[in-house]
Scaffold this motif. Structure first.
Motif, mmCIF file in Angstrom:
data_model
loop_
_atom_site.group_PDB
_atom_site.id
_atom_site.type_symbol
_atom_site.label_atom_id
_atom_site.label_comp_id
_atom_site.label_asym_id
_atom_site.label_seq_id
_atom_site.Cartn_x
_atom_site.Cartn_y
_atom_site.Cartn_z
ATOM 1 N N ARG A 170 2.253 1.981 -12.155
ATOM 2 C CA ARG A 170 3.656 2.213 -11.813
ATOM 3 C C ARG A 170 3.878 1.774 -10.372
ATOM 4 N NH1 ARG A 170 5.868 7.933 -13.177
ATOM 5 N NH2 ARG A 170 7.715 6.780 -13.795
ATOM 6 N N VAL A 171 4.924 0.987 -10.168
ATOM 7 C CA VAL A 171 5.238 0.478 -8.839
ATOM 8 C C VAL A 171 6.721 0.714 -8.566
ATOM 9 C CG1 VAL A 171 5.217 -1.524 -7.310
ATOM 10 C CG2 VAL A 171 3.497 -1.339 -9.123
ATOM 11 N N MET A 172 7.023 1.442 -7.478
ATOM 12 C CA MET A 172 8.411 1.619 -7.074
ATOM 13 C C MET A 172 8.790 0.498 -6.114
ATOM 14 S SD MET A 172 11.222 3.377 -7.330
ATOM 15 C CE MET A 172 10.892 5.084 -7.819
ATOM 16 N N ARG A 193 4.512 -21.056 -5.024
ATOM 17 C CA ARG A 193 3.623 -21.632 -4.017
ATOM 18 C C ARG A 193 4.017 -21.241 -2.592
ATOM 19 N NH1 ARG A 193 1.946 -26.267 -4.162
ATOM 20 N NH2 ARG A 193 2.053 -26.859 -1.967
ATOM 21 N N VAL A 194 5.197 -20.638 -2.424
ATOM 22 C CA VAL A 194 5.631 -20.171 -1.107
ATOM 23 C C VAL A 194 5.271 -18.691 -0.923
ATOM 24 C CG1 VAL A 194 7.600 -19.875 0.442
ATOM 25 C CG2 VAL A 194 7.538 -21.820 -1.146
ATOM 26 N N THR A 195 5.792 -17.860 -1.809
ATOM 27 C CA THR A 195 5.588 -16.416 -1.695
ATOM 28 C C THR A 195 4.112 -16.038 -1.820
ATOM 29 O OG1 THR A 195 7.782 -16.022 -2.622
ATOM 30 C CG2 THR A 195 6.230 -14.180 -2.675
ATOM 31 N N HIS A 196 3.376 -16.739 -2.698
ATOM 32 C CA HIS A 196 1.990 -16.360 -2.983
ATOM 33 C C HIS A 196 0.965 -17.268 -2.291
ATOM 34 C CE1 HIS A 196 3.594 -13.516 -5.776
ATOM 35 N NE2 HIS A 196 4.175 -14.463 -6.505
ATOM 36 N N LEU A 239 -5.610 -7.611 -11.054
ATOM 37 C CA LEU A 239 -5.614 -8.591 -9.974
ATOM 38 C C LEU A 239 -4.245 -9.193 -9.693
ATOM 39 C CD1 LEU A 239 -8.948 -10.526 -10.620
ATOM 40 C CD2 LEU A 239 -8.501 -8.699 -8.980
ATOM 41 N N ILE A 240 -3.353 -9.162 -10.669
ATOM 42 C CA ILE A 240 -2.053 -9.803 -10.491
ATOM 43 C C ILE A 240 -0.915 -8.797 -10.375
ATOM 44 C CG2 ILE A 240 -0.418 -11.473 -11.453
ATOM 45 C CD1 ILE A 240 -3.074 -12.692 -10.538
ATOM 46 N N MET A 248 1.133 -9.048 -6.498
ATOM 47 C CA MET A 248 2.374 -8.279 -6.607
ATOM 48 C C MET A 248 2.961 -7.857 -5.255
ATOM 49 S SD MET A 248 3.384 -4.775 -8.648
ATOM 50 C CE MET A 248 4.027 -5.522 -10.152
ATOM 51 N N PRO A 249 2.180 -7.421 -4.281
ATOM 52 C CA PRO A 249 2.780 -7.031 -2.999
ATOM 53 C C PRO A 249 3.596 -8.144 -2.348
ATOM 54 C CG PRO A 249 0.548 -6.184 -3.132
ATOM 55 C CD PRO A 249 0.728 -7.091 -4.305
#
Length: 451
Positions: free
Chosen positions: A194-196, A215-218, A361-362, A370-371
Motif C-alpha cells: 500500500r502506497v499513499m 527515461r527521464v523520471t527513472h 523491485l518496481i 516507484m519513488p
C-alpha cells in the motif's frame, strides 16, 4: 454550490485540461458521485473470500464497503455501516466473520448478505416502526455486483451497462492474465503493498501510459542497473526490469497504445515476448501451457505483450507479471495505491516468484522505481496550485489517432491519446449525473414541495 455542466465542460479541451480538475475539492466530490457513483469499480478477487464468512474491506470512491462470501456461496458487497448508530461493522482489512456480522457497538447482527438478523432486548422496541424485514434495519447492499473471471466489480448505480459491456475490449487483458494459468484461474497471493501518494487520482492513470517520462523520471534506476550489469558481466532479471525504462525514444515511439470506450486502454509491453523460448522460467511456463492448450495457443497467450492495462476507475492489471495496481481516491490530493499479486494456478512456482520480484523491485514503497513516480506526481500536484499557468497539455500527436470499432489506436507510441481518452470518459461521466441519484433528488424535491 455544484458546478454547472457548462462550467465542467469548459475544463476539458481537445488538447488540454484545466488544472482545477486536479486541485478543486468540489470537483473531487462530484467525481465521487458521478464517476464512482456510476461506473463498475473493482472491489477484489473471489480468491480473497474463499469460505463462507470471509470478507475483504475496500472502498468504492469515498464509500467504505465489504466484499463477503455469504451462506448462498455468492459474493456480496455491502456498505460498511451498521444502520443503528452508523458504526463501521468490521475494521479495515481481511478476515472471517463467521456465520453473521455483529456490530461492535450494540451487538446488532446481520446475515452475510447484510440483511437484519437480530438485536438485544427487542422488547424495548415494541410499539415502534422496528421490523426485521424493513431494509432500514439492514446493512445496505451496493446496487449491483458482478464478476468477470473471478474479478469482482460493483456499481453504486442500479442503472447503466452490464459489467461485460462496460469492460469492452479491455476484458481481453483479464482473459490473458487468467489464461496464463494452465487451468485458466488465478488467485491473490503474497500480500498487498500500500502506497499513499500525495497527488490526485487521475495523475496516476495518465502516467501509466505516459511513455515520454520513463527515461527521464527513472534515469537514476536504469543507469544504476546498467552499471551493476556491466560490473557483473550479465543482465539478470532483477536488473533487466529496471533497465527497460532506459530505452531510447525511438523504442517508445514504436509501441502501440490502445484506447477503449469508458476510459480504458492498454500499452504494448516493453519486454521481449519471445523470451518464452529462452529464459528458464518462461520456458517452463511455456511447457505447461503447451500441455494444457497446445503449442499454438500457448504461443498466442504468452505473445500477448501488454505492459500496463487501464480499467478506468479501478486501476491497472499487469498480465505479464501478474499484478493489479488498485487505485483508490482518498481526497483531492491523496491517492491510495494497493498492489495485489496473483498466483497462476497450476503454473511453475518460479513464475509466481518472478511476479513477486517484479512487484518488490518496481512497485513496492521501497523499490528503486516507484519513488521516482511518487515524487513527480507530488510535484504535479504542488505545481498546479501555483499561479504559473492554468492549462495542462495533452497535445502530443493530437488528430492522428486512428478510430477502431471499440475505440482508438495511436499512430505513435508517445502519443497522449490515453490521456485524451480518459478525459473524454471523465467528461461523459461528469456531465451525466447517475440516473438513480438524480431521480432520488427530484423525488425529495417533490416531497418537500408537497409537504
Amino acid at each position: 454550490m455544484t458546478l454547472s455542466n457548462e462550467a465542467l465542460a469548459a475544463l476539458v479541451r481537445a488538447d488540454s485540461v484545466h488544472k482545477r480538475v486536479y486541485t478543486d475539492p468540489e470537483i473531487f466530490a462530484l467525481e465521487m458521485e458521478r464517476i464512482y457513483g456510476q461506473a463498475w469499480i473493482y472491489v477484489g478477487h473471489e480468491s480473497q473470500v474463499k469460505k463462507t464468512g470471509d470478507y475483504h474491506t475496500t472502498r468504492i470512491g469515498d464509500q467504505d464497503v465489504i466484499m463477503v462470501r455469504a451462506a448462498d456461496g455468492k459474493v456480496h458487497v455491502v456498505y460498511n455501516r451498521c444502520p443503528h448508530k452508523g458504526a463501521k461493522v468490521v475494521a479495515e482489512g481481511d478476515g472471517c466473520t463467521g456465520k453473521f456480522f455483529r456490530c461492535p457497538y450494540h451487538a446488532w447482527t446481520f446475515k452475510l448478505d447484510g440483511s437484519h438478523l437480530s438485536l438485544p432486548l427487542k422488547n424495548g422496541l415494541e410499539g415502534t416502526c422496528y421490523d426485521p424485514a424493513n431494509p432500514d434495519f439492514s446493512m445496505k447492499a451496493v446496487a449491483r455486483v458482478d464478476s468477470y473471471r473471478g474479478f469482482v466489480f460493483a456499481s453504486q448505480s442500479a442503472e447503466g451497462p452490464d459489467l461485460k459491456t462496460f469492460l469492452g475490449g479491455v476484458a481481453s487483458s483479464i482473459d490473458n492474465l487468467c489464461e496464463r494459468s494452465p487451468v485458466g484461474e488465478v488467485e491473490v497471493a503474497g500480500g498487498t503493498f500500500r502506497v499513499m501518494q500525495k497527488s490526485n487520482w487521475k495523475v496516476f492513470y495518465e502516467n501509466l501510459h505516459d511513455t515520454m517520462h520513463a527515461r527521464v523520471t527513472h534515469e537514476s534506476s536504469f543507469v544504476a542497473a546498467r552499471e551493476e550489469a556491466a560490473a557483473l558481466g550479465e543482465m539478470p532479471f532483477e536488473l533487466l526490469i529496471m533497465d527497460g525504462n532506459g530505452e531510447p525514444y525511438e523504442f517508445w515511439e514504436k509501441l502501440e497504445l490502445r484506447a477503449y470506450h469508458n476510459g480504458h486502454g492498454y500499452m504494448e509491453g516493453i519486454f521481449d515476448p519471445t523470451a518464452a523460448t529462452r529464459d528458464p522460467v518462461s520456458r517452463d511456463h511455456f511447457a505447461v501451457l503447451t500441455e494444457a492448450y497446445g503449442e499454438e495457443k500457448a504461443r498466442q497467450i504468452l505473445g500477448m505483450n501488454r505492459h500496463n492495462t487501464i480499467i478506468y476507475g479501478s486501476g491497472s492489471p499487469h498480465t505479464v507479471f501478474q499484478q493489479f495496481r488498485v487505485i483508490r481516491p482518498v481526497s483531492v490530493d491523496r491517492t491510495m495505491i494497493e498492489i495485489q499479486t496473483f498466483r497462476l494456478k497450476g503454473a511453475p512456482d518460479a513464475v509466481f516468484d518472478r511476479a513477486l520480484t517484479y512487484a518488490n523491485l518496481i512497485n513496492s514503497p521501497s523499490s528503486n522505481v516507484m519513488p521516482d513516480d511518487v515524487e513527480v506526481y507530488k510535484r504535479c500536484q504542488e505545481g498546479n496550485q501555483t499561479r504559473g499557468g492554468d492549462w495542462v497539455s495533452l497535445h502530443r500527436y493530437l488528430g492522428t489517432d486512428q478510430e477502431t470499432p471499440d475505440g482508438m489506436v495511436s499512430t505513435n507510441g508517445t502519443s497522449e491519446l490515453p490521456m485524451r481518452n480518459q478525459f473524454a470518459a471523465w467528461k461523459q461521466y461528469m456531465l451525466n449525473p447517475a440516473p438513480t441519484r438524480q431521480r432520488q433528488a427530484q423525488e425529495k424535491e417533490a416531497d418537500r414541495a408537497t409537504a
